[in-house]
Structure formats: structure tokens, C-alpha cells
Design a protein around this motif. Structure first.
Motif, short mmCIF file in Angstrom:
data_model
loop_
_atom_site.label_atom_id
_atom_site.label_comp_id
_atom_site.label_asym_id
_atom_site.label_seq_id
_atom_site.Cartn_x
_atom_site.Cartn_y
_atom_site.Cartn_z
N TYR A 144 0.85 -1.19 0.00
CA TYR A 144 0.00 0.00 0.00
C TYR A 144 0.88 1.24 0.00
N GLY A 145 0.51 2.21 -0.81
CA GLY A 145 1.22 3.49 -0.80
C GLY A 145 0.51 4.52 -1.66
N ARG A 146 0.59 5.76 -1.23
CA ARG A 146 0.05 6.88 -2.02
C ARG A 146 1.14 7.95 -2.05
N ILE A 147 1.60 8.29 -3.24
CA ILE A 147 2.69 9.25 -3.40
C ILE A 147 2.25 10.34 -4.37
N VAL A 148 2.54 11.57 -4.03
CA VAL A 148 2.24 12.69 -4.92
C VAL A 148 3.52 13.50 -5.18
N MET A 149 3.77 13.77 -6.45
CA MET A 149 4.81 14.71 -6.86
C MET A 149 4.15 16.07 -7.05
N THR A 150 4.93 17.11 -7.01
CA THR A 150 4.40 18.45 -7.27
C THR A 150 5.09 19.04 -8.48
N THR A 151 4.34 19.17 -9.56
CA THR A 151 4.89 19.76 -10.78
C THR A 151 4.39 21.20 -10.89
N SER A 152 4.43 21.75 -12.07
CA SER A 152 4.04 23.15 -12.29
C SER A 152 3.73 23.35 -13.76
N SER A 153 2.90 24.34 -14.03
CA SER A 153 2.64 24.69 -15.43
C SER A 153 3.95 25.10 -16.12
N THR A 192 0.43 13.33 -9.58
CA THR A 192 1.16 14.60 -9.59
C THR A 192 0.18 15.75 -9.46
N LEU A 193 0.52 16.70 -8.62
CA LEU A 193 -0.29 17.90 -8.44
C LEU A 193 0.40 19.07 -9.13
N SER A 194 -0.36 19.81 -9.91
CA SER A 194 0.16 21.00 -10.58
C SER A 194 -0.60 22.22 -10.05
N PRO A 195 -0.11 22.82 -8.97
CA PRO A 195 -0.88 23.87 -8.29
C PRO A 195 -0.63 25.28 -8.82
N THR A 196 -1.65 26.09 -8.73
CA THR A 196 -1.52 27.53 -8.89
C THR A 196 -2.06 28.14 -7.61
N ALA A 197 -1.16 28.54 -6.72
CA ALA A 197 -1.60 28.98 -5.41
C ALA A 197 -0.68 30.05 -4.86
N ARG A 198 -1.20 30.84 -3.97
CA ARG A 198 -0.40 31.87 -3.32
C ARG A 198 0.57 31.22 -2.33
N SER A 199 1.82 31.59 -2.43
CA SER A 199 2.84 31.06 -1.53
C SER A 199 4.02 32.02 -1.52
N ARG A 200 5.02 31.69 -0.72
CA ARG A 200 6.23 32.52 -0.72
C ARG A 200 6.87 32.56 -2.10
N MET A 201 6.66 31.49 -2.88
CA MET A 201 7.30 31.43 -4.19
C MET A 201 6.54 32.22 -5.25
N THR A 202 5.28 32.59 -4.97
CA THR A 202 4.53 33.39 -5.95
C THR A 202 4.37 34.84 -5.54
N GLU A 203 4.72 35.16 -4.29
CA GLU A 203 4.65 36.56 -3.85
C GLU A 203 5.54 37.42 -4.74
N GLY A 204 5.00 38.54 -5.20
CA GLY A 204 5.78 39.44 -6.04
C GLY A 204 5.73 39.11 -7.51
N LEU A 205 5.19 37.94 -7.85
CA LEU A 205 5.11 37.55 -9.26
C LEU A 205 3.78 37.93 -9.89
N MET A 206 2.77 38.19 -9.05
CA MET A 206 1.44 38.52 -9.55
C MET A 206 0.86 39.68 -8.75
N PRO A 207 -0.09 40.41 -9.34
CA PRO A 207 -0.74 41.50 -8.60
C PRO A 207 -1.51 40.96 -7.41
N GLU A 208 -1.68 41.79 -6.39
CA GLU A 208 -2.35 41.38 -5.16
C GLU A 208 -3.77 40.91 -5.42
N GLU A 209 -4.48 41.56 -6.33
CA GLU A 209 -5.87 41.17 -6.58
C GLU A 209 -5.97 39.76 -7.19
N ILE A 210 -4.93 39.35 -7.90
CA ILE A 210 -4.90 37.99 -8.44
C ILE A 210 -4.52 37.00 -7.35
N LEU A 211 -3.49 37.36 -6.57
CA LEU A 211 -3.04 36.47 -5.50
C LEU A 211 -4.15 36.18 -4.50
#
Length: 304
Positions: A144-153, A192-211
């Protein structure tokens, strides 16, 4: 089918904040015992402290859940193996691994140093492999096992200034597809999860209203499904702003050129047929591509 967890234990890397913290809390809310792993470094991978992980553990315990903090560096095999051993000693097993830890060192390729390349690939790609390797045989033994990788667009489609990040993230999808073949008979499911989410890695990359629209919690609900008892297998789930979709790789039918006609000029001449979307297929192993071409040769099906 239902989203249930039968006495499960999870390790979530990079869980001291942002998306990882959200994953850990979402799993704990469903009764999963969680190891909150976080080196506690900055976005570029420097520094380290277990304080962030310990803070998330306190949140989980406050809601009545069970958790422990761990500061292992996912790129260091000895530290990761010690984390897994500690988890098994504390909770008896490891059922779920969420490879979420990551860093950014964005620069255009002409300005990027190979140190920037190596470190980003090490954390995302090698780190996921190191953690997966540490739990793999344990999961095989438990069947038994469940594993998730995290990719990106960025890994699927590209993004300016992220050659290192994009290469690592694309590598994870290939890693997942092959692991699925090796883990199938042991009920080890890898997604695999491909997230679009607010995080430390996306701060400053998008406008606040989008984040503001990119809350982490809806993304984590997608993650919860990917690691539940009745999880799917071999999918890339894109999730963001409450939206969910699958990223898939298809191959066109293409053509075969007969021996003697396989020239660059004939490739150009038949480009329309090679690129046509008609009859595209999604393959589940690499041998299917070769089988397609070889079947045509056996049947003498050649483009004119």
C-alpha cells in the motif's frame, strides 16, 4: 468510491508554510497522522530552522490531530532515511508521501549559474526521488502506498526565467509515469499535483488582486483526493482558484516513411499529416510508441 483514510500516516515535505502547511492541515482534519517536514529555509534554499514545522504541528495538535515535526533536508539521503525511520518508530508505518518541498532561483538562462541550476533541480527532482526511495520498499512490503509529486505549469508549458525550475518539474511527471508501472502490483498509486496557489514562491510575481483569488485550501482538497484510499493513479491534477483539470500528454498518429524515403525533405513534405491532431492517443507506457511505428512497417503502411 469515497474520500476516506483508514488509519493512515503521511509525510508532507515543505510543510512549514504555504501550500505544504495547507496540505498537512487538510490531511490532519481527516484523521491522518502527519509528519510535518520543513528545513525552514528561505525561498532560495538558504538557511534553516525547524520552527516553522513545529508551529504547524501545534496547529494540528490544537485541532485534536497527531503530528510531529522534522527538519530533514530532502536532498540528503541520510537525513531523509532517518526521518522515515523516526516516522515508523512513532506511528508504525508510512502510507502517504507528499513531495512538496521546493525553492526558486529564477533568472534568464543566459544569467543563470550552474549552481542555481543544480540546487533547484536537486531540491525538486532529486529531493522527490530521495524521499520516494526512502519509503518505496516499505510501501511495497505493506502492499500500500500513495505518493504525490508536485509539478508546475512551468514544467508542462514553460515560463520565462525558469529553465531550472521547469526542467525539474517536467522531470517529476516522467518520474511519476514510470513509478506507476513499477508500483501497480503493490497498490502504490502515484499522482502529480500541478498547483496555482499563493505562496512565498509566488509573492511578487502577480498583482495582489490575483493572488487573493489563489487560496491554498482548494488546491489541498485536490491533493487530499490524490492520496485517499480510493485515489486515482497516474494523473496530473492542475488545481488553482477553485478550478481543477487534468494535464495529459497525447501523441499524434503521424506517419511512416518507407526505407529510402525517410529524408528531411519528405518529413517537411508530410509535416501536415505528422502534426495532425486527428486520432491522437494517450499512451501509458513508452513501448506503445514504438509498437505503433513497427506495426505500420509490418503492414507496409507507408505515406506516399
Amino acid at each position: 468510491m469515497s474520500v476516506e483514510f483508514n488509519n493512515r500516516v503521511a509525510i508532507v515535505t515543505g510543510a512549514g508554510g504555504g501550500l505544504g502547511r495547507s496540505h498537512a492541515l487538510a490531511l490532519a482534519a481527516r484523521g491522518v497522522k502527519v509528519v510535518v517536514n520543513d528545513l525552514g529555509g528561505s525561498v532560495d534554499g538558504t538557511g534553516g530552522s525547524e520552527t516553522m514545522a513545529q508551529s504547524v504541528v501545534k496547529e494540528i495538535e490544537a485541532m485534536g490531530g497527531e503530528a510531529m515535526a522534522n527538519g530533514a533536508n530532502v536532498t540528503k539521503q541520510d537525513e531523509v532515511e532517518a526521518m522515515v525511520a523516526e516516522t515508523i518508530e512513532r506511528f508504525g508505518k508510512v502510507d502517504i508521501l507528499v513531495n512538496n518541498a521546493g525553492i526558486l532561483r529564477d533568472r534568464s538562462f543566459s544569467k543563470m549559474t550552474m549552481e542555481d541550476w543544480d540546487l533547484v533541480v536537486a531540491v525538486h527532482l532529486k529531493g522527490s526521488a530521495t524521499c520516494t526511495k526512502a519509503v518505496w520498499n516499505h510501501m511495497k512490503e505493506n502492499k500500500y502506498g500513495r505518493i504525490v509529486m508536485t509539478t508546475s505549469s512551468s514544467g508542462m508549458y514553460g515560463n520565462f526565467g525558469q529553465t531550472n525550475y521547469g526542467a525539474a518539474k517536467a522531470g517529476l511527471s516522467g518520474f511519476m509515469r514510470t513509478l506507476c508501472l513499477e508500483g501497480a502490483k503493490y497498490d502504490i498509486r502515484i499522482n502529480t499535483l500541478s498547483p496555482t496557489a499563493r505562496s512565498r514562491m509566488t509573492e511578487g510575481l502577480m498583482p495582489e488582486e490575483i493572488l487573493a483569488q489563489l487560496r491554498v485550501e482548494p488546491v489541498s482538497q485536490g491533493l487530499v483526493y490524490l492520496v485517499c484510499d480510493d485515489a486515482p493513479n497516474r494523473v496530473i491534477l492542475a488545481a488553482g482558484a477553485g478550478g481543477y483539470a487534468l494535464t495529459k500528454v497525447f501523441e499524434t498518429q503521424g506517419i511512416n516513411l518507407s526505407e529510402g524515403n525517410a529524408t528531411a525533405e519528405n518529413v517537411e513534405a508530410h509535416w501536415g499529416a505528422i502534426a495532425s491532431n486527428e486520432g491522437m492517443e494517450e499512451y501509458t507506457n513508452g513501448g506503445q510508441q514504438g509498437a505503433k511505428f513497427l506495426t505500420r512497417i509490418a503492414n507496409k503502411e507507408f505515406a506516399k
